[in-house]
Design a protein around this motif. Sequence first.
Motif, mmCIF file in Angstrom:
data_model
loop_
_atom_site.group_PDB
_atom_site.id
_atom_site.type_symbol
_atom_site.label_atom_id
_atom_site.label_comp_id
_atom_site.label_asym_id
_atom_site.label_seq_id
_atom_site.Cartn_x
_atom_site.Cartn_y
_atom_site.Cartn_z
ATOM 1 N N VAL A 1 10.787 6.369 -7.119
ATOM 2 C CA VAL A 1 9.788 6.230 -6.064
ATOM 3 C C VAL A 1 8.617 5.446 -6.653
ATOM 4 O O VAL A 1 7.895 5.944 -7.513
ATOM 5 C CB VAL A 1 9.329 7.612 -5.562
ATOM 6 N N ARG A 2 8.425 4.209 -6.209
ATOM 7 C CA ARG A 2 7.460 3.333 -6.847
ATOM 8 C C ARG A 2 6.028 3.898 -6.770
ATOM 9 O O ARG A 2 5.262 3.803 -7.723
ATOM 10 C CB ARG A 2 7.521 1.940 -6.219
ATOM 11 N N SER A 3 5.660 4.533 -5.648
ATOM 12 C CA SER A 3 4.278 4.979 -5.479
ATOM 13 C C SER A 3 3.882 6.059 -6.479
ATOM 14 O O SER A 3 2.717 6.154 -6.871
ATOM 15 C CB SER A 3 4.066 5.496 -4.058
ATOM 16 N N SER A 4 4.851 6.876 -6.918
ATOM 17 C CA SER A 4 4.535 7.985 -7.820
ATOM 18 C C SER A 4 5.182 7.845 -9.191
ATOM 19 O O SER A 4 4.802 8.543 -10.136
ATOM 20 C CB SER A 4 4.985 9.309 -7.205
ATOM 21 N N GLY A 5 6.180 6.975 -9.309
ATOM 22 C CA GLY A 5 6.924 6.863 -10.553
ATOM 23 C C GLY A 5 7.985 7.927 -10.719
ATOM 24 O O GLY A 5 8.699 7.949 -11.726
ATOM 25 N N LEU A 6 8.122 8.823 -9.737
ATOM 26 C CA LEU A 6 9.122 9.886 -9.808
ATOM 27 C C LEU A 6 10.527 9.285 -9.821
ATOM 28 O O LEU A 6 10.843 8.403 -9.012
ATOM 29 C CB LEU A 6 8.980 10.819 -8.603
#
Length: 316
Positions: free
Chosen positions: A235-240
């Motif tokens: 998930v690009r927004s969180s790096g998850l």
Amino acid sequence: MSELQFVVRETIDEAPFVKAIVLDSADGAPLPAFAPGSHVRVTLPQGGDRPYSLVDLPAYRAPATYVLGARLEPDGSGGSRYMHSLKAGDRVATSRPIDNFPLHEGARPALLFAGGIGITPILSMASALAAASRPFRLHYAGRGRGHLAFTGPLSEICGEALSIHYDDEPATRLDIGAALSHAPADAEIYVCGPAGMIDAVKAAAAAKGFAPERVRFELFTPAPTGADTAFEVEVRSSGLVVAVAPGQSIIDALETAGVEVVYDCRRGDCGICQCGVLEGIPDHRDVVLSDAERASNRVMQICVSRARSPRLVLDL
């Protein structure tokens, strides 16, 4: 998600493996009106929900009654088994009606195609068209005699506008090209059924000169899939980074990891779960994207599509 509460009035065996479930408003209050082609999401007792089309049957049009059609899928994820277990007096919760498969307005004629349980939204379209005295023709195909649901109400609604086709009878088998050849030039085309039928109607309509936007469809069986292998989604927004197991959808993996995702059909035909792909190569399994969109690998439908690369980076 659940907003409407019902009590099951009765269930009706419409065909082998197909039931109509008649639902009465739990408190007797009028229910929201629904447009032809709409569905509700039924809450499952084990968690989650599944979409089922609202069927506009002439015998059940009270303002406090909905009818759903459900085909039993023995190898499914449990939604159809729950629906087929329902009996009179059981309680059912659903969303409000959702319309991702709208019928066009105005006086233009309609050409309707339905395959198997895909008849459920198409029946409601035919009912609306007949009530408004708008021109239409319905082609309904199934495996053989006795396997098609709602044929009685359809005959009442459609009259001579109904053509029934049986796959195991050469004389009655559906000829999509011939059906399109007899359609008015300004017809709007609707198809609901297996992915193969949708693809065949889209291809035949294009060959006859119908613009792609004149063909509207809803998938009622999952699109054909290749082999499932594990991969990762970032998930690009969180790096998850989330692991997606074989047989697990990207949506399910993300939700398990606490990521909120917007979606509806979970069959790859509504387009609501579409998201951008920043890195990696998707394995496209939807029926929504154009050939150009698939080739670009910049967007995907995360309800059914998977990955051809070890990791996908999604614009979420």
